[in-house]
Design a protein around this motif. Structure first.
Motif, PDB file in Angstrom:
ATOM      1  N   TYR A   1       0.145 -53.102  15.704  1.00 30.08           N
ATOM      2  CA  TYR A   1      -1.144 -53.760  16.330  1.00 30.08           C
ATOM      3  C   TYR A   1      -2.563 -53.348  15.782  1.00 30.08           C
ATOM      4  CZ  TYR A   1      -3.961 -55.845  20.024  1.00 30.08           C
ATOM      5  OH  TYR A   1      -4.867 -56.518  20.820  1.00 30.08           O
ATOM      6  N   THR A   2      -3.229 -54.431  15.405  1.00 34.13           N
ATOM      7  CA  THR A   2      -4.229 -54.128  14.854  1.00 34.13           C
ATOM      8  C   THR A   2      -5.316 -54.065  15.877  1.00 34.13           C
ATOM      9  OG1 THR A   2      -3.695 -55.391  12.854  1.00 34.13           O
ATOM     10  CG2 THR A   2      -6.157 -55.231  13.213  1.00 34.13           C
TER      11      THR A   2
ATOM     12  N   GLU B   1      -6.925 -54.961  21.828  1.00 35.31           N
ATOM     13  CA  GLU B   1      -6.841 -54.198  22.969  1.00 35.31           C
ATOM     14  C   GLU B   1      -5.472 -53.608  23.379  1.00 35.31           C
ATOM     15  OE1 GLU B   1      -9.098 -53.404  27.128  1.00 35.31           O
ATOM     16  OE2 GLU B   1      -9.007 -55.478  26.441  1.00 35.31           O
ATOM     17  N   ILE B   2      -5.121 -52.477  23.514  1.00 30.31           N
ATOM     18  CA  ILE B   2      -3.512 -52.044  23.817  1.00 30.31           C
ATOM     19  C   ILE B   2      -3.530 -51.006  24.840  1.00 30.31           C
ATOM     20  CG2 ILE B   2      -3.647 -50.552  21.770  1.00 30.31           C
ATOM     21  CD1 ILE B   2      -0.662 -51.530  21.536  1.00 30.31           C
ATOM     22  N   PHE B   3      -2.659 -51.170  25.709  1.00 29.92           N
ATOM     23  CA  PHE B   3      -2.331 -50.119  26.651  1.00 29.92           C
ATOM     24  C   PHE B   3      -0.986 -49.733  26.560  1.00 29.92           C
ATOM     25  CE2 PHE B   3      -0.789 -48.784  30.917  1.00 29.92           C
ATOM     26  CZ  PHE B   3      -1.570 -47.781  31.166  1.00 29.92           C
TER      27      PHE B   3
ATOM     28  N   SER C   1      -3.862 -45.972   6.662  1.00 30.18           N
ATOM     29  CA  SER C   1      -4.862 -46.877   6.014  1.00 30.18           C
ATOM     30  C   SER C   1      -4.201 -47.757   5.089  1.00 30.18           C
ATOM     31  CB  SER C   1      -5.755 -45.923   5.139  1.00 30.18           C
ATOM     32  OG  SER C   1      -4.952 -45.097   4.107  1.00 30.18           O
ATOM     33  N   GLY C   2      -3.140 -47.567   4.515  1.00 33.23           N
ATOM     34  CA  GLY C   2      -2.264 -48.589   3.762  1.00 33.23           C
ATOM     35  C   GLY C   2      -1.754 -49.519   4.532  1.00 33.23           C
ATOM     36  N   VAL C   3      -1.333 -49.213   5.794  1.00 33.45           N
ATOM     37  CA  VAL C   3      -0.750 -50.238   6.497  1.00 33.45           C
ATOM     38  C   VAL C   3      -1.688 -51.343   7.106  1.00 33.45           C
ATOM     39  CG1 VAL C   3       0.544 -50.712   8.780  1.00 33.45           C
ATOM     40  CG2 VAL C   3       1.174 -48.659   7.171  1.00 33.45           C
ATOM     41  N   SER C   4      -3.139 -50.590   7.173  1.00 38.44           N
ATOM     42  CA  SER C   4      -3.915 -51.428   8.069  1.00 38.44           C
ATOM     43  C   SER C   4      -4.535 -52.561   6.926  1.00 38.44           C
ATOM     44  CB  SER C   4      -5.489 -50.499   8.545  1.00 38.44           C
ATOM     45  OG  SER C   4      -5.856 -50.070   7.472  1.00 38.44           O
ATOM     46  N   ARG C   5      -4.478 -52.224   5.559  1.00 39.39           N
ATOM     47  CA  ARG C   5      -5.019 -53.175   4.837  1.00 39.39           C
ATOM     48  C   ARG C   5      -3.833 -54.190   4.445  1.00 39.39           C
ATOM     49  NH1 ARG C   5      -7.084 -48.272   2.372  1.00 39.39           N
ATOM     50  NH2 ARG C   5      -5.009 -48.337   0.903  1.00 39.39           N
ATOM     51  N   ARG C   6      -2.965 -53.915   4.800  1.00 38.85           N
ATOM     52  CA  ARG C   6      -1.776 -54.975   4.372  1.00 38.85           C
ATOM     53  C   ARG C   6      -1.855 -56.070   5.647  1.00 38.85           C
ATOM     54  NH1 ARG C   6       1.445 -50.524   3.138  1.00 38.85           N
ATOM     55  NH2 ARG C   6       2.559 -50.400   5.036  1.00 38.85           N
ATOM     56  N   HIS C   7      -1.818 -57.392   5.199  1.00 37.60           N
ATOM     57  CA  HIS C   7      -1.734 -58.639   6.150  1.00 37.60           C
ATOM     58  C   HIS C   7      -0.587 -59.376   6.237  1.00 37.60           C
ATOM     59  CE1 HIS C   7      -5.721 -57.328   7.532  1.00 37.60           C
ATOM     60  NE2 HIS C   7      -6.103 -57.202   6.229  1.00 37.60           N
TER      61      HIS C   7
ATOM     62  N   ILE D   1      -5.698 -49.284  13.526  1.00 34.75           N
ATOM     63  CA  ILE D   1      -4.375 -49.951  13.803  1.00 34.75           C
ATOM     64  C   ILE D   1      -3.402 -48.841  14.526  1.00 34.75           C
ATOM     65  CG2 ILE D   1      -3.206 -48.775  11.759  1.00 34.75           C
ATOM     66  CD1 ILE D   1      -1.746 -51.562  11.257  1.00 34.75           C
ATOM     67  N   VAL D   2      -2.548 -49.443  15.398  1.00 38.18           N
ATOM     68  CA  VAL D   2      -1.588 -48.533  16.304  1.00 38.18           C
ATOM     69  C   VAL D   2      -0.164 -48.996  15.864  1.00 38.18           C
ATOM     70  CG1 VAL D   2      -0.942 -47.943  18.606  1.00 38.18           C
ATOM     71  CG2 VAL D   2      -3.274 -48.197  18.084  1.00 38.18           C
TER      72      VAL D   2
END
Length: 548
Positions: free
Chosen positions: A8-9, A161-163, A37-43, A182-183
């Motif tokens: 989740y972004t 937003e994530i819960f 950081s690597g995952v968050s840059r992948r789309h 990212i989560v």
């Protein structure tokens, strides 16, 4: 049932960042900041491939699919069960339209009404994530069947937003890796280890709320705790759930209360329309659960394992005949133990000696009982609540009380982890009636004098409360570790002694994470574990039992 995996972004990445630019947070065990950081840059397609790998790694858990609310602005990934789901659903129908009969949809709409306070209305075993989608609030969308996108749950829009929440005892497993962008969450850490080197177990009885909006303060919040009782008059947070501090002094009240609460707990966990079984070792705890289940489910299947001539097989056979269950048993050998050992450690995600030892017979038990979607009931939790472990007898009354709370707080990484992982390996769900919260609260109020009785016999009050349901030999049987009762207690230690030289052991005794291995048997398990999970975070996620 099932498992969950999710990327989740919270907000879109603007490109590579330096080592000090990802803020992260100080979680319960350590800081998680740079690993994603690597995952968050992948789309797009790459992130979907990451999630596909995560889901494939927990395919045995039959991963669940996302469920949307009416306008598609929120989705939930849910695993577990909620006891009061029908009652809550009826209340929510006044404002919400339901498109399924799934408990997860009930939790989703409850969250819409109560926000994070929804966790105080839930009774059951669960792990879930509710998150905003790229739909604008209020916009109608043409929704298909709940979860029609096959569990591939990735958002990449700005609204983030994530819960996330996990049940009070951690019956349902959950792991997390996160930073400010990212989560990632998953039911087993093997799903995370492929995409990030850093992750941790999600704390039990807690929720996590993250948003790209204004800072909400500490993201992890403990909403339920089994810390030692607090006098209500001294409680500074009256809205927090407290353990009842009134001691039960009357024997008749203790017996009748246990009978009523445990019978109710078993009934809550029987799911009509799904196949059902009970694990039956022939020990007191599993026999009580089998007896109560047999009252509700005529001819229920019971399952026992052990080596040739083991005590468990003999006592389980006796109990099954007495109760009228449809009994199944499996006799395993040392060769079979060695054959399944790598598979057991892979699913267990641990190299703790006591846990691996007891998980091997539990693996055979689950394999024999296996049927996709089946619910199996076990006697897990009784030893923690009723002073069942022999070492507890040597503690003072005050020390025993503290130890009981410690064991409850760590059960998620010992007995519950064993039962969940071995059942999940075969697509089943293990449920634990002794850990019903009402029963836990009641048991914690029973004094030592009733848990040991006049002669000092462990779990005395349990024996008194349910002696009318069981053969005399079962009622009087002393506590035996699962691996001892099954007949395989020290066999792996002998194998390790033969396979590993003193020189090899001393040379490799300290692991990469700095843990000093305590025996050759632990080294044997660690080598297998490390082959599957070389990440430091995997080793740091392992906890060590002192009771099993």
């Amino acid at each position: 049932m099932g498992g969950i995996a999710h990327i989740y972004t919270l907000k879109p990445s603007k490109g590579p960042k330096g080592p000090n630019e990802l803020s992260g947070f100080s979680g319960p065990k350590r800081q998680l900041n740079r690993s994603l950081s690597g995952v968050s840059r992948r789309h797009g397609k790459q992130r979907n491939r990451d999630l596909s790998r995560m889901i494939e790694n927990i395919r045995h858990r039959r991963p669940t699919k996302p469920i949307s609310n009416e306008n598609g602005s929120l989705q939930i990934l849910f695993t577990g069960w909620i006891h009061d789901a029908p009652k809550i659903r009826k209340m929510l129908r006044r404002k919400h339209r339901f498109s399924s009969n799934q408990d997860g949809e009930v939790v989703l709409h409850l969250f819409e009404e109560l926000g994070e306070e929804c966790v105080h209305k839930l009774e059951g075993a669960y792990a879930f994530a509710v998150y905003s989608t790229n739909h604008e609030i209020g916009r109608e969308s043409n929704l298909g069947e709940p979860g029609e996108d096959a569990g591939l749950s990735v958002n990449s829009e700005e609204k983030g937003e994530i819960f996330i929440a996990r049940d009070p005892l951690g019956v349902k497993p959950l792991y997390i890796s996160e930073n400010e962008e990212i989560v990632c969450i998953a039911s087993e850490f093997k799903a995370l280890s492929d995409i990030t080197p850093d992750f941790m177990e999600f704390p039990i009885g807690s929720y996590y709320y993250a948003s790209k909006r204004a800072d909400r303060g500490e993201k992890f919040v403990r909403y339920h705790s089994f810390s030692e009782p607090v006098n209500p008059a001294e409680n500074e947070e009256p809205d927090k759930l407290l353990v009842n501090v009134e001691t039960i002094e009357d024997l008749k009240e203790a017996k009748s209360g246990l009978q009523e609460l445990l019978e109710d707990a078993v009934n809550k966990r029987i799911e009509r329309g799904h196949p059902l079984g009970v694990y039956l070792s022939g020990g007191l705890d599993s026999s009580i659960i089998a007896a109560l289940t047999a009252q509700e489910w005529d001819g229920v299947d019971s399952f026992a394992v052990g080596m040739e001539g083991s005590e468990d097989l003999l006592h389980a056979r006796m109990c099954a005949k007495y109760l009228g269950t449809k009994h199944h048993e499996y006799v395993y050998t040392l060769e079979e133990m060695l054959e399944v050992l790598p598979t057991v450690i892979y699913h267990l995600e641990s190299y703790d000696v006591a846990l691996v030892r007891s998980s091997i017979p539990n693996y055979f038990l689950a394999r024999m009982a296996s049927e996709p979607g089946k619910v199996v009931l076990s006697g897990e939790g009784a030893d923690e609540l009723f002073c069942g472990y022999p070492y507890m007898k040597n503690l003072s009354e005050e020390e025993r009380e503290s130890e009981a709370y410690y064991l409850l707080e760590t059960l998620h990484s010992t007995g519950l982890q064993r039962g969940d992982r071995m059942a999940a390996a075969f697509g089943m769900e293990a449920r634990v009636p002794f850990l019903d919260l009402n029963l836990v609260d009641f048991a914690l109020r029973i004094p030592d004098s009733m848990k040991y009785g006049p002669s000092g016999q462990e779990k005395w009050i349990l024996r008194k409360a349910f002696s009318h349901l069981l053969p005399r030999e079962i009622v009087s049987r002393k506590k035996k570790k699962f691996s001892i009762g099954a007949g395989s207690f020290d066999l792996m230690a002998q194998v390790a002694e033969e396979k590993i030289s003193d020189e090899e052991f001393e040379k490799n005794r300290v692991t990469e994470a700095g843990h000093k291995l305590r025996s050759k048997e632990e080294f044997l398990y660690y080598k297998i574990f490390h082959e599957f999970f070389p990440q430091r975070a995997a080793e740091e996620a392992v906890e060590f039992s002192r009771s099993l």
